[in-house]
Motif scaffolding. Structure first.
Motif, PDB file in Angstrom:
ATOM      1  N   SER A 117      30.306  59.061  19.559  1.00 59.25           N
ATOM      2  CA  SER A 117      29.450  58.273  20.446  1.00 59.25           C
ATOM      3  C   SER A 117      29.551  58.766  21.885  1.00 59.25           C
ATOM      4  CB  SER A 117      29.847  56.801  20.356  1.00 59.25           C
ATOM      5  OG  SER A 117      29.074  56.039  21.243  1.00 59.25           O
ATOM      6  N   SER A 118      30.760  59.085  22.333  1.00 60.07           N
ATOM      7  CA  SER A 118      30.953  59.589  23.694  1.00 60.07           C
ATOM      8  C   SER A 118      30.272  60.939  23.887  1.00 60.07           C
ATOM      9  CB  SER A 118      32.450  59.736  24.004  1.00 60.07           C
ATOM     10  OG  SER A 118      33.081  58.492  23.965  1.00 60.07           O
ATOM     11  N   ILE A 119      30.395  61.802  22.898  1.00 64.53           N
ATOM     12  CA  ILE A 119      29.749  63.118  22.979  1.00 64.53           C
ATOM     13  C   ILE A 119      28.240  62.957  23.002  1.00 64.53           C
ATOM     14  CG2 ILE A 119      29.336  65.277  21.728  1.00 64.53           C
ATOM     15  CD1 ILE A 119      32.286  65.057  20.753  1.00 64.53           C
ATOM     16  N   ALA A 120      27.701  62.116  22.129  1.00 67.68           N
ATOM     17  CA  ALA A 120      26.250  61.899  22.095  1.00 67.68           C
ATOM     18  C   ALA A 120      25.756  61.346  23.420  1.00 67.68           C
ATOM     19  CB  ALA A 120      25.891  60.952  20.951  1.00 67.68           C
ATOM     20  N   GLN A 121      26.504  60.418  24.007  1.00 67.60           N
ATOM     21  CA  GLN A 121      26.124  59.855  25.308  1.00 67.60           C
ATOM     22  C   GLN A 121      26.149  60.932  26.382  1.00 67.60           C
ATOM     23  OE1 GLN A 121      24.950  56.919  26.180  1.00 67.60           O
ATOM     24  NE2 GLN A 121      24.846  57.512  28.323  1.00 67.60           N
ATOM     25  N   ALA A 122      27.183  61.759  26.399  1.00 69.42           N
ATOM     26  CA  ALA A 122      27.291  62.821  27.410  1.00 69.42           C
ATOM     27  C   ALA A 122      26.148  63.825  27.262  1.00 69.42           C
ATOM     28  CB  ALA A 122      28.642  63.525  27.282  1.00 69.42           C
ATOM     29  N   VAL A 123      25.822  64.198  26.032  1.00 71.73           N
ATOM     30  CA  VAL A 123      24.729  65.144  25.803  1.00 71.73           C
ATOM     31  C   VAL A 123      23.401  64.535  26.235  1.00 71.73           C
ATOM     32  CG1 VAL A 123      23.412  66.356  24.010  1.00 71.73           C
ATOM     33  CG2 VAL A 123      25.899  66.445  23.989  1.00 71.73           C
ATOM     34  N   SER A 124      23.205  63.252  25.986  1.00 66.38           N
ATOM     35  CA  SER A 124      21.934  62.613  26.352  1.00 66.38           C
ATOM     36  C   SER A 124      21.735  62.583  27.860  1.00 66.38           C
ATOM     37  CB  SER A 124      21.843  61.206  25.776  1.00 66.38           C
ATOM     38  OG  SER A 124      22.701  60.325  26.476  1.00 66.38           O
ATOM     39  N   GLU A 125      22.802  62.683  28.626  1.00 66.65           N
ATOM     40  CA  GLU A 125      22.700  62.666  30.082  1.00 66.65           C
ATOM     41  C   GLU A 125      22.487  64.052  30.683  1.00 66.65           C
ATOM     42  OE1 GLU A 125      26.237  60.655  31.359  1.00 66.65           O
ATOM     43  OE2 GLU A 125      25.631  58.765  30.417  1.00 66.65           O
ATOM     44  N   LEU A 126      22.548  65.094  29.866  1.00 65.13           N
ATOM     45  CA  LEU A 126      22.345  66.455  30.352  1.00 65.13           C
ATOM     46  C   LEU A 126      20.886  66.710  30.685  1.00 65.13           C
ATOM     47  CD1 LEU A 126      24.500  68.469  27.782  1.00 65.13           C
ATOM     48  CD2 LEU A 126      25.057  68.035  30.180  1.00 65.13           C
ATOM     49  N   ASN A 127      20.645  67.694  31.544  1.00 67.22           N
ATOM     50  CA  ASN A 127      19.280  68.153  31.793  1.00 67.22           C
ATOM     51  C   ASN A 127      18.732  68.740  30.499  1.00 67.22           C
ATOM     52  OD1 ASN A 127      19.347  67.481  34.495  1.00 67.22           O
ATOM     53  ND2 ASN A 127      20.121  69.472  35.123  1.00 67.22           N
ATOM     54  N   ASP A 128      17.391  68.732  30.380  1.00 64.91           N
ATOM     55  CA  ASP A 128      16.751  69.207  29.147  1.00 64.91           C
ATOM     56  C   ASP A 128      17.124  70.640  28.807  1.00 64.91           C
ATOM     57  OD1 ASP A 128      15.571  66.825  28.542  1.00 64.91           O
ATOM     58  OD2 ASP A 128      13.661  67.315  29.478  1.00 64.91           O
TER      59      ASP A 128
END
Length: 152
Positions: A117-128
């Motif tokens: 969940s933490s990894i998915a959240q961090a990835v979702s906050e990255l630039n496209d």
């Protein structure tokens, strides 16, 4: 089967190039959100219909930008689809855990779920652009060299 009518042969050719070049990318991006193969096929067709309506926004001379546009469009379509169709279902925590109080399996499973969940959240906050690189590497299974060749 997807049947579209274009105003010019150039538009038709451009669409076919996009479909052939990015069909698998669209499929694997959808697969991140949806597991039903029939639904993936339907959504894929809907996405390509939308892409056909926005051919002017896709520059095939810049494949990285084209791929980013297509991945972003696909990702957004899937999120909207899931939101609109209430397909986001939360699995009860105990459904994923094998309950063996005598072992650390429950604790390990909870930690693993939190890490994901933490990894998915961090990835979702990255630039496209960074999301696209991760998708190319881990979803589309591109090698580092293949990804490097796509740089602008």
């Amino acid at each position: 089967m997807l049947l579209l009518i274009f105003d010019t042969p150039e538009e038709s050719n451009k669409f076919l190039k996009i479909y052939n070049a990015y069909g698998k990318t669209v499929y694997y991006t959808i697969k991140r959100y949806i597991s039903d193969e029939y639904l993936i096929e339907d959504i894929s067709q809907n996405i390509f219909i939308r892409i056909a309506g926005h051919l002017d926004k896709i520059d095939l001379d810049h494949p990285v930008q084209a791929q980013n546009y297509i991945i972003t469009a696909t990702r957004n379509y899937c999120k909207n689809y899931l939101r609109d169709h209430n397909k986001i279902s939360e699995t009860p925590l105990d459904a994923n855990l094998s309950l063996h109080p005598e072992s650390d399996e429950v604790l390990n499973e909870i930690i693993r779920n939190e890490d994901i969940s933490s990894i998915a959240q961090a990835v979702s906050e990255l630039n496209d652009i960074y999301k696209s690189v991760l998708e190319l590497k881990y979803i589309n299974e591109f090698s580092n060299d293949q990804i490097a060749e796509l740089k602008p």
